[in-house]
Enzyme design. Structure first.
Site, mmCIF file in Angstrom:
data_model
loop_
_atom_site.group_PDB
_atom_site.id
_atom_site.type_symbol
_atom_site.label_atom_id
_atom_site.label_comp_id
_atom_site.label_asym_id
_atom_site.label_seq_id
_atom_site.Cartn_x
_atom_site.Cartn_y
_atom_site.Cartn_z
ATOM 1 N N HIS A 99 1.084 -1.095 0.034
ATOM 2 C CA HIS A 99 0.201 -0.394 0.085
ATOM 3 C C HIS A 99 0.895 1.110 0.242
ATOM 4 O O HIS A 99 1.506 1.096 0.210
ATOM 5 C CB HIS A 99 -1.069 -0.133 1.191
ATOM 6 C CG HIS A 99 -1.735 -1.262 2.002
ATOM 7 N ND1 HIS A 99 -1.762 -2.442 2.326
ATOM 8 C CD2 HIS A 99 -3.113 -1.338 1.107
ATOM 9 C CE1 HIS A 99 -2.387 -3.390 2.107
ATOM 10 N NE2 HIS A 99 -3.256 -2.469 1.715
ATOM 11 N N ASP A 102 2.399 2.371 3.536
ATOM 12 C CA ASP A 102 2.981 1.168 4.031
ATOM 13 C C ASP A 102 4.804 1.764 3.711
ATOM 14 O O ASP A 102 5.833 1.488 4.532
ATOM 15 C CB ASP A 102 3.009 -0.377 3.383
ATOM 16 C CG ASP A 102 2.266 -0.782 2.450
ATOM 17 O OD1 ASP A 102 1.078 -0.470 4.056
ATOM 18 O OD2 ASP A 102 1.444 -1.667 2.981
ATOM 19 N N GLU A 230 -10.411 -6.968 -4.590
ATOM 20 C CA GLU A 230 -10.656 -8.437 -3.198
ATOM 21 C C GLU A 230 -11.303 -8.493 -2.999
ATOM 22 O O GLU A 230 -12.037 -6.876 -1.708
ATOM 23 C CB GLU A 230 -9.393 -7.976 -2.351
ATOM 24 C CG GLU A 230 -8.645 -9.150 -1.812
ATOM 25 C CD GLU A 230 -7.118 -8.590 -1.210
ATOM 26 O OE1 GLU A 230 -6.248 -7.984 -1.615
ATOM 27 O OE2 GLU A 230 -7.315 -9.026 0.248
ATOM 28 N N GLU A 266 -8.779 -13.702 -1.398
ATOM 29 C CA GLU A 266 -8.007 -13.948 0.074
ATOM 30 C C GLU A 266 -9.216 -15.257 0.797
ATOM 31 O O GLU A 266 -9.580 -15.073 1.130
ATOM 32 C CB GLU A 266 -7.931 -13.070 0.502
ATOM 33 C CG GLU A 266 -7.382 -12.893 1.905
ATOM 34 C CD GLU A 266 -6.976 -11.630 2.597
ATOM 35 O OE1 GLU A 266 -6.593 -10.577 2.066
ATOM 36 O OE2 GLU A 266 -7.500 -11.169 3.707
ATOM 37 N N HIS A 269 -11.112 -14.336 3.858
ATOM 38 C CA HIS A 269 -11.908 -13.109 3.358
ATOM 39 C C HIS A 269 -13.335 -14.199 2.611
ATOM 40 O O HIS A 269 -14.557 -13.727 3.001
ATOM 41 C CB HIS A 269 -12.151 -12.458 1.645
ATOM 42 C CG HIS A 269 -10.714 -11.028 2.717
ATOM 43 N ND1 HIS A 269 -10.563 -10.662 1.545
ATOM 44 C CD2 HIS A 269 -10.583 -11.210 3.703
ATOM 45 C CE1 HIS A 269 -9.453 -9.856 2.116
ATOM 46 N NE2 HIS A 269 -9.110 -9.509 3.163
ATOM 47 N N ASP A 294 -5.076 -14.005 -2.180
ATOM 48 C CA ASP A 294 -4.056 -13.584 -0.991
ATOM 49 C C ASP A 294 -4.280 -14.931 -0.340
ATOM 50 O O ASP A 294 -5.221 -15.356 0.146
ATOM 51 C CB ASP A 294 -4.928 -12.685 -0.767
ATOM 52 C CG ASP A 294 -4.127 -10.935 -0.683
ATOM 53 O OD1 ASP A 294 -3.502 -11.378 -1.933
ATOM 54 O OD2 ASP A 294 -4.820 -10.088 0.071
ATOM 55 N N ASP A 305 -10.956 -11.269 11.026
ATOM 56 C CA ASP A 305 -9.953 -11.538 9.769
ATOM 57 C C ASP A 305 -8.172 -12.066 10.080
ATOM 58 O O ASP A 305 -7.548 -11.191 10.475
ATOM 59 C CB ASP A 305 -9.955 -10.081 8.721
ATOM 60 C CG ASP A 305 -8.478 -10.401 7.500
ATOM 61 O OD1 ASP A 305 -8.845 -11.681 7.503
ATOM 62 O OD2 ASP A 305 -8.752 -9.873 6.692
ATOM 63 N N ASP A 337 -1.259 -12.472 2.972
ATOM 64 C CA ASP A 337 -1.340 -11.437 3.231
ATOM 65 C C ASP A 337 -1.543 -12.635 4.719
ATOM 66 O O ASP A 337 -2.649 -12.479 5.115
ATOM 67 C CB ASP A 337 -2.734 -11.093 2.711
ATOM 68 C CG ASP A 337 -2.863 -10.217 3.465
ATOM 69 O OD1 ASP A 337 -2.918 -9.267 3.835
ATOM 70 O OD2 ASP A 337 -4.021 -9.187 2.751
HETATM 71 C C1 XLS Z 1 -7.249 -6.479 4.069
HETATM 72 C C2 XLS Z 1 -7.061 -7.090 2.996
HETATM 73 C C3 XLS Z 1 -5.797 -6.240 2.676
HETATM 74 C C4 XLS Z 1 -5.613 -6.225 1.264
HETATM 75 C C5 XLS Z 1 -4.857 -4.901 0.393
HETATM 76 O O1 XLS Z 1 -8.471 -7.281 5.273
HETATM 77 O O2 XLS Z 1 -6.581 -8.184 3.425
HETATM 78 O O3 XLS Z 1 -4.253 -6.419 3.042
HETATM 79 O O4 XLS Z 1 -5.158 -7.370 0.600
HETATM 80 O O5 XLS Z 1 -5.623 -3.803 0.573
HETATM 81 NI NI NI Z 2 -5.512 -9.012 1.358
HETATM 82 NI NI NI Z 3 -7.483 -9.682 4.376
#
Ligand code: XLS
Ligand code: NI
Ligand code: NI
Length: 434
Positions: A99, A102, A230, A266, A269, A294, A305, A337
């Site tokens: 990001h 970051d 995502e 992900e 998620h 992810d 999460d 991730d």
């Molecule tokens: C948060 C997300 C984030 C994305 C990128 O839950 O996984 O880390 O991958 O913004």
């Molecule tokens: Ni993510």
């Molecule tokens: Ni996440």
């Protein structure tokens, strides 16, 4: 520099007792004609590796980061880059994701934040050239700063929307500058807490307009990597608009964005959405929209999460079955991730964590490849639909049949004879390979 007290992590094979070695991930080993590194395309997320202090809602950070002076200075940000590349080199990961906030600090105004970003990007560019590491995707953080408390691209405030657009414009340009392969949108605050104050239709229209502007800007600057969405159903928002793969696909179709986007799926998620990872991957792949992954996992006992490292071989096998069956990841990769548990506060724990994830995926890859080559699983599934291969079923699939025709057929055919779904037999079959 030597912030990680270890040598490069080497493949030592399944019998090694050295915790700082790979037991299964052997980067150059060929699986069905392609090396493990090409199949798996591992990526490290800058936010977890370099910036996650391992705090939770009940306590502050525990992570030891002897390289970090805790300040918002550009100098500190530049130093982290060296540490990150030491980490990548030692663990043998060749892609990374970030990001904007970051890699560089958010300073007191947008121009200052962008200038800081430019300085760090210049250094990342040098490091990439020196090492061959590639940027898998970049993204803009539109969820941490208080201005985004009510959303970025779905904020009720047009000034916030404009700020978010400026941030994404810059993050896209930085991604392009670093030859990034893709660009991700994860809408942490793009959702709502209550519909009492929310015009959902208007917010979704705004989000779509925002994404169209991103597509236009990408064209303008010559960035041709895919955009990823995502999906995640909630957290931090109570309800996020990008709630699962199916919802994202519907949104992208409704607003004419399909050709520019793919999905970044992900694991944690998927489970928060009440699905399995396998389900989300299949939904994406069925639409030809599986772009990247992810690679983490959640905890069934904790409802948020937790971003844990994937160590479950059953899970990695399921993921790799879909990846292999769809011909493999091209621009995307397996981005960890994932973060360490709060108790795992030493720098070396970062090594152990990634070794575990990489070995689990190497096994998943080998197992999935073996299952595919064996063929019994695919044959069973194919055979399960055999009544659609000829006769009445083939006519249904080719669209020749009406309800009238089918009623006539059913009246003369009598009670259908159904074969077993064979779930337990297939579970046993999969276990043969584990
Ligand atoms: C948060 C997300 C984030 C994305 C990128 O839950 O996984 O880390 O991958 O913004
Ligand atoms: Ni993510
Ligand atoms: Ni996440």
């Amino acid at each position: 520099m030597n912030y990680f007290n270890c040598d490069k992590i080497a493949f030592e094979g399944a019998n090694s007792k050295n915790p700082l070695s790979f037991k299964h991930y052997n980067a150059d080993e060929l699986i069905n004609g392609k090396s493990m590194r090409e199949h798996l395309r591992f990526a490290a997320p800058y936010w977890h590796v370099m910036r996650n202090v391992l705090s939770d809602p009940f306590g502050g950070g525990t992570a030891q980061m002897p390289w970090d002076d805790g300040s918002d200075s550009v100098e500190n940000a530049l130093k982290r880059v060296d540490v990150f590349f030491e980490f990548l080199d030692k663990i043998g990961i060749e892609y990374y994701c970030w990001h904007d906030r970051d890699i560089a600090p958010e300073l007191n105004d947008l121009a200052a934040s962008s200038a800081a970003l430019d300085q760090v990007v210049a250094k990342l560019k040098d490091k990439q050239a020196e090492t061959g590491v590639q940027l898998l995707w970049g993204t803009a953080c539109l969820f941490s700063h208080p201005r985004y408390a009510q959303g970025g691209a779905t904020s009720p405030n047009a000034d916030v929307y404009a700020y978010a657009a400026a941030q994404v414009k810059k993050a896209l340009e930085c991604t392009k500058e670093l030859d990034g392969l893709g660009y991700t949108f994860w809408g942490g605050r793009e959702g709502y807490s209550t519909l009492l104050n929310t015009d959902m239709k208007r917010e979704l229209d705004h989000l779509a307009a925002f994404l169209h502007m991103a597509v236009d800007h990408a064209k303008k600057i010559g960035f041709d990597g895919p955009f990823y969405i995502e999906p995640k159903p909630r957290e931090p928002s109570t309800h996020q608009y990008d709630s699962d793969a199916a919802a994202c696909l519907n949104f992208l179709r409704e607003y004419g964005l399909m050709e520019h986007f793919q999905l970044n799926i992900e694991t944690n998620h998927a489970t928060l959405a009440g699905h399995t990872m396998e389900h989300e991957l299949r939904v994406s792949a069925n639409a030809g929209m599986l772009g990247s992954i992810d690679a983490n996992r959640g905890d069934e006992l904790i409802g948020w999460d937790t971003d844990q490292f994937p160590t479950d071989i059953y899970l990695t096998t399921q993921v790799m079955l879909v990846v292999l069956e769809t011909g493999g990841l091209t621009t995307g990769g397996l981005n960890f991730d994932a973060k360490r548990r709060r108790e795992s506060h030493e720098p070396l724990d970062l090594m152990h964590a990634h070794i575990g994830g990489m070995d689990a995926f190497a096994r998943g890859l080998k197992i999935a490849d073996a299952i595919i080559r064996d063929g019994r699983l695919a044959d069973f599934v194919k055979d399960r639909y055999a009544t659609f291969d000829s006769g009445i079923g083939a006519k249904i699939e080719s669209g020749e049949m009406s309800f009238v025709d089918l009623e006539k057929y059913a009246l003369s055919n009598g009670e259908p004879a159904l074969k077993s779904g064979g779930q337990e037999m297939l579970e046993n079959l999969v276990n043969e390979f584990l």
